[in-house]
Design a protein around this motif. Sequence first.
Motif, PDB file in Angstrom:
ATOM      1  N   GLY A 161       0.820  -1.209   0.000  1.00  0.00           N
ATOM      2  CA  GLY A 161       0.000   0.000   0.000  1.00  0.00           C
ATOM      3  C   GLY A 161       0.849   1.252   0.000  1.00  0.00           C
ATOM      4  N   GLY A 162       1.963   1.223   0.758  1.00  0.00           N
ATOM      5  CA  GLY A 162       2.877   2.365   0.762  1.00  0.00           C
ATOM      6  C   GLY A 162       3.522   2.581  -0.594  1.00  0.00           C
ATOM      7  N   ILE A 163       3.940   1.495  -1.234  1.00  0.00           N
ATOM      8  CA  ILE A 163       4.540   1.589  -2.564  1.00  0.00           C
ATOM      9  C   ILE A 163       3.529   2.144  -3.568  1.00  0.00           C
ATOM     10  CG2 ILE A 163       5.494   0.240  -4.475  1.00  0.00           C
ATOM     11  CD1 ILE A 163       6.603  -1.696  -2.293  1.00  0.00           C
ATOM     12  N   ALA A 164       2.291   1.652  -3.489  1.00  0.00           N
ATOM     13  CA  ALA A 164       1.247   2.138  -4.390  1.00  0.00           C
ATOM     14  C   ALA A 164       0.990   3.632  -4.177  1.00  0.00           C
ATOM     15  CB  ALA A 164      -0.041   1.341  -4.169  1.00  0.00           C
ATOM     16  N   LEU A 165       0.936   4.047  -2.904  1.00  0.00           N
ATOM     17  CA  LEU A 165       0.727   5.468  -2.597  1.00  0.00           C
ATOM     18  C   LEU A 165       1.875   6.306  -3.143  1.00  0.00           C
ATOM     19  CD1 LEU A 165      -0.846   7.707  -1.154  1.00  0.00           C
ATOM     20  CD2 LEU A 165       0.416   7.133   0.944  1.00  0.00           C
ATOM     21  N   GLN A 166       3.091   5.808  -3.028  1.00  0.00           N
ATOM     22  CA  GLN A 166       4.249   6.524  -3.562  1.00  0.00           C
ATOM     23  C   GLN A 166       4.084   6.794  -5.056  1.00  0.00           C
ATOM     24  OE1 GLN A 166       8.791   5.459  -3.131  1.00  0.00           O
ATOM     25  NE2 GLN A 166       7.931   4.250  -4.791  1.00  0.00           N
ATOM     26  N   TYR A 167       3.741   5.759  -5.803  1.00  0.00           N
ATOM     27  CA  TYR A 167       3.622   5.899  -7.253  1.00  0.00           C
ATOM     28  C   TYR A 167       2.411   6.745  -7.661  1.00  0.00           C
ATOM     29  CZ  TYR A 167       7.297   2.477  -8.279  1.00  0.00           C
ATOM     30  OH  TYR A 167       8.506   1.825  -8.409  1.00  0.00           O
ATOM     31  N   LEU A 168       1.275   6.498  -7.023  1.00  0.00           N
ATOM     32  CA  LEU A 168       0.055   7.212  -7.410  1.00  0.00           C
ATOM     33  C   LEU A 168       0.129   8.695  -7.076  1.00  0.00           C
ATOM     34  CD1 LEU A 168      -2.779   4.689  -6.462  1.00  0.00           C
ATOM     35  CD2 LEU A 168      -2.267   5.584  -8.741  1.00  0.00           C
ATOM     36  N   ALA A 169       0.619   9.031  -5.876  1.00  0.00           N
ATOM     37  CA  ALA A 169       0.697  10.434  -5.487  1.00  0.00           C
ATOM     38  C   ALA A 169       1.674  11.194  -6.369  1.00  0.00           C
ATOM     39  CB  ALA A 169       1.105  10.549  -4.013  1.00  0.00           C
ATOM     40  N   LEU A 170       2.803  10.577  -6.680  1.00  0.00           N
ATOM     41  CA  LEU A 170       3.794  11.246  -7.526  1.00  0.00           C
ATOM     42  C   LEU A 170       3.251  11.471  -8.925  1.00  0.00           C
ATOM     43  CD1 LEU A 170       6.630  12.334  -7.067  1.00  0.00           C
ATOM     44  CD2 LEU A 170       7.542  10.196  -7.976  1.00  0.00           C
ATOM     45  N   ALA A 171       2.360  10.575  -9.366  1.00  0.00           N
ATOM     46  CA  ALA A 171       1.770  10.716 -10.696  1.00  0.00           C
ATOM     47  C   ALA A 171       0.818  11.907 -10.784  1.00  0.00           C
ATOM     48  CB  ALA A 171       1.024   9.443 -11.081  1.00  0.00           C
ATOM     49  N   GLN A 172       0.353  12.402  -9.630  1.00  0.00           N
ATOM     50  CA  GLN A 172      -0.583  13.529  -9.641  1.00  0.00           C
ATOM     51  C   GLN A 172       0.110  14.884  -9.742  1.00  0.00           C
ATOM     52  OE1 GLN A 172      -3.777  12.520  -9.983  1.00  0.00           O
ATOM     53  NE2 GLN A 172      -2.646  10.586  -9.906  1.00  0.00           N
ATOM     54  N   ALA A 231       8.961   9.194 -17.202  1.00  0.00           N
ATOM     55  CA  ALA A 231       8.164   8.199 -17.908  1.00  0.00           C
ATOM     56  C   ALA A 231       6.684   8.568 -17.910  1.00  0.00           C
ATOM     57  CB  ALA A 231       8.365   6.825 -17.273  1.00  0.00           C
ATOM     58  N   LEU A 232       6.220   9.137 -16.809  1.00  0.00           N
ATOM     59  CA  LEU A 232       4.804   9.502 -16.701  1.00  0.00           C
ATOM     60  C   LEU A 232       4.391  10.546 -17.741  1.00  0.00           C
ATOM     61  CD1 LEU A 232       4.312   9.705 -12.838  1.00  0.00           C
ATOM     62  CD2 LEU A 232       3.176   8.114 -14.396  1.00  0.00           C
ATOM     63  N   ARG A 233       5.331  11.345 -18.202  1.00  0.00           N
ATOM     64  CA  ARG A 233       5.010  12.369 -19.196  1.00  0.00           C
ATOM     65  C   ARG A 233       4.709  11.770 -20.562  1.00  0.00           C
ATOM     66  NH1 ARG A 233       9.726  16.852 -17.719  1.00  0.00           N
ATOM     67  NH2 ARG A 233       9.100  17.172 -15.543  1.00  0.00           N
ATOM     68  N   GLN A 234       5.075  10.488 -20.763  1.00  0.00           N
ATOM     69  CA  GLN A 234       4.901   9.868 -22.071  1.00  0.00           C
ATOM     70  C   GLN A 234       4.087   8.586 -22.029  1.00  0.00           C
ATOM     71  OE1 GLN A 234       8.653   9.706 -24.311  1.00  0.00           O
ATOM     72  NE2 GLN A 234       9.562  11.096 -22.825  1.00  0.00           N
ATOM     73  N   GLN A 235       3.779   8.097 -20.823  1.00  0.00           N
ATOM     74  CA  GLN A 235       3.017   6.860 -20.680  1.00  0.00           C
ATOM     75  C   GLN A 235       1.927   7.037 -19.637  1.00  0.00           C
ATOM     76  OE1 GLN A 235       2.888   3.908 -22.074  1.00  0.00           O
ATOM     77  NE2 GLN A 235       4.719   3.820 -23.359  1.00  0.00           N
ATOM     78  N   MET A 236       0.848   6.258 -19.771  1.00  0.00           N
ATOM     79  CA  MET A 236      -0.204   6.276 -18.760  1.00  0.00           C
ATOM     80  C   MET A 236       0.303   5.644 -17.467  1.00  0.00           C
ATOM     81  SD  MET A 236      -2.817   3.339 -20.202  1.00  0.00           S
ATOM     82  CE  MET A 236      -2.850   4.055 -21.850  1.00  0.00           C
ATOM     83  N   VAL A 237      -0.362   5.980 -16.364  1.00  0.00           N
ATOM     84  CA  VAL A 237       0.080   5.549 -15.042  1.00  0.00           C
ATOM     85  C   VAL A 237       0.156   4.029 -14.953  1.00  0.00           C
ATOM     86  CG1 VAL A 237      -0.514   5.500 -12.589  1.00  0.00           C
ATOM     87  CG2 VAL A 237      -0.789   7.604 -13.896  1.00  0.00           C
ATOM     88  N   THR A 238      -0.847   3.330 -15.476  1.00  0.00           N
ATOM     89  CA  THR A 238      -0.892   1.871 -15.337  1.00  0.00           C
ATOM     90  C   THR A 238       0.342   1.211 -15.943  1.00  0.00           C
ATOM     91  OG1 THR A 238      -2.254   1.807 -17.331  1.00  0.00           O
ATOM     92  CG2 THR A 238      -3.393   1.713 -15.226  1.00  0.00           C
ATOM     93  N   VAL A 239       0.705   1.606 -17.149  1.00  0.00           N
ATOM     94  CA  VAL A 239       1.859   0.998 -17.829  1.00  0.00           C
ATOM     95  C   VAL A 239       3.159   1.392 -17.133  1.00  0.00           C
ATOM     96  CG1 VAL A 239       3.182   0.917 -19.976  1.00  0.00           C
ATOM     97  CG2 VAL A 239       0.678   0.850 -20.050  1.00  0.00           C
ATOM     98  N   THR A 240       3.282   2.664 -16.756  1.00  0.00           N
ATOM     99  CA  THR A 240       4.511   3.142 -16.112  1.00  0.00           C
ATOM    100  C   THR A 240       4.747   2.444 -14.785  1.00  0.00           C
ATOM    101  OG1 THR A 240       4.226   5.312 -17.135  1.00  0.00           O
ATOM    102  CG2 THR A 240       5.726   5.181 -15.277  1.00  0.00           C
ATOM    103  N   VAL A 241       3.699   2.283 -13.984  1.00  0.00           N
ATOM    104  CA  VAL A 241       3.845   1.627 -12.687  1.00  0.00           C
ATOM    105  C   VAL A 241       4.273   0.178 -12.859  1.00  0.00           C
ATOM    106  CG1 VAL A 241       2.562   0.755 -10.705  1.00  0.00           C
ATOM    107  CG2 VAL A 241       2.288   3.123 -11.406  1.00  0.00           C
ATOM    108  N   VAL A 242       3.649  -0.521 -13.806  1.00  0.00           N
ATOM    109  CA  VAL A 242       3.996  -1.933 -14.006  1.00  0.00           C
ATOM    110  C   VAL A 242       5.456  -2.075 -14.430  1.00  0.00           C
ATOM    111  CG1 VAL A 242       3.539  -3.986 -15.383  1.00  0.00           C
ATOM    112  CG2 VAL A 242       1.640  -2.641 -14.506  1.00  0.00           C
ATOM    113  N   LEU A 243       5.889  -1.270 -15.386  1.00  0.00           N
ATOM    114  CA  LEU A 243       7.275  -1.358 -15.848  1.00  0.00           C
ATOM    115  C   LEU A 243       8.262  -0.971 -14.748  1.00  0.00           C
ATOM    116  CD1 LEU A 243       6.906   0.144 -19.443  1.00  0.00           C
ATOM    117  CD2 LEU A 243       7.445  -2.224 -18.869  1.00  0.00           C
ATOM    118  N   SER A 244       7.934   0.077 -13.996  1.00  0.00           N
ATOM    119  CA  SER A 244       8.825   0.505 -12.914  1.00  0.00           C
ATOM    120  C   SER A 244       8.880  -0.507 -11.780  1.00  0.00           C
ATOM    121  CB  SER A 244       8.376   1.860 -12.359  1.00  0.00           C
ATOM    122  OG  SER A 244       8.412   2.857 -13.358  1.00  0.00           O
ATOM    123  N   SER A 245       7.859  -1.351 -11.687  1.00  0.00           N
ATOM    124  CA  SER A 245       7.764  -2.298 -10.585  1.00  0.00           C
ATOM    125  C   SER A 245       8.500  -3.603 -10.844  1.00  0.00           C
ATOM    126  CB  SER A 245       6.283  -2.600 -10.275  1.00  0.00           C
ATOM    127  OG  SER A 245       5.621  -1.444  -9.818  1.00  0.00           O
TER     128      SER A 245
END
Length: 284
Positions: A161-172, A231-245
């Motif tokens: 949950g912490g990792i998810a919050l890190q990625y999602l909040a930064l994407a905003q 990466a977020l500037r060129q890819q949607m959040v879902t794809v960027t998170v999966v690749l970064s993970s």
Amino acid sequence: MGVLFALVSALCYGISDFVGGLLSRRGNFLVIAFIGQVGGLLLAVAAVFFMSSAPLNATDAAWGALSGVGTGMGMLFLFRGMSRGAMSVVMPVSALTGIALPVIAGVLLLGDRPSPLAWLGIAVSLPALWLVARGDSSAQERPGRRAFLAPASADALLAGGGIALQYLALAQAGATASVWPVAAGRVAAIVVLVPVLLLSSAGFAASPRNAAGAALTGMTAALALLFYMLALRQQMVTVTVVLSSFYPAIPVVLGIAVLRERLTTLQAWGVVAAGVAVGLLAFS
């Protein structure tokens, strides 16, 4: 380029985790984590002065700080779970939770619409990460592991949950936010870690060698977040998170190359599946 940036982010995070894990064997993991965040803050501040032309925006800084809270929370529960001798539970569960929650949020809340090929890549990445991160449970857990299974699973879910919050909040953070959110996140992560250190018996002391290594580890992790933002500037959040993970695969590879560890059959299949998933996401 978005795919490349996300993969570089995973590479940096994987290297950071590998070196941080080695350092945690020689010193207290809380101290290593704290010094790492201080090192990450130093790199982010330097990047602000050398790279950023945009002024500090309060909204972007707030999203960055929330991301840092996720970082601190993720590290604390991840390390606590592993200290209980349940690495084969904590690593895969936290990795999958860290992917699943941002993907669900991206689709339901952020309007992401992955292509069928991207969905296939996401579907393949889940078992791939599980297999890579799980490895050989018999070698990683201590004899009394069953007594720790439930607490370790809770730690794993909270870490994810912490990792998810890190990625999602930064994407905003805004597209023009530059590196300010990453700097704000390091401050927030330090704020999360300091009370835990004060309540523990670890103190803040570390040998010069461990301190220098921990600082470099934190800088590498901060660099991972910078590439994630690019990466977020060129890819949607879902794809960027999966690749970064895909970062859990890096310590496995480094363990084989540097520490002469053996790749288990499960990990071998996981690495192959991870390669397939990256290819599907790259060409989606």
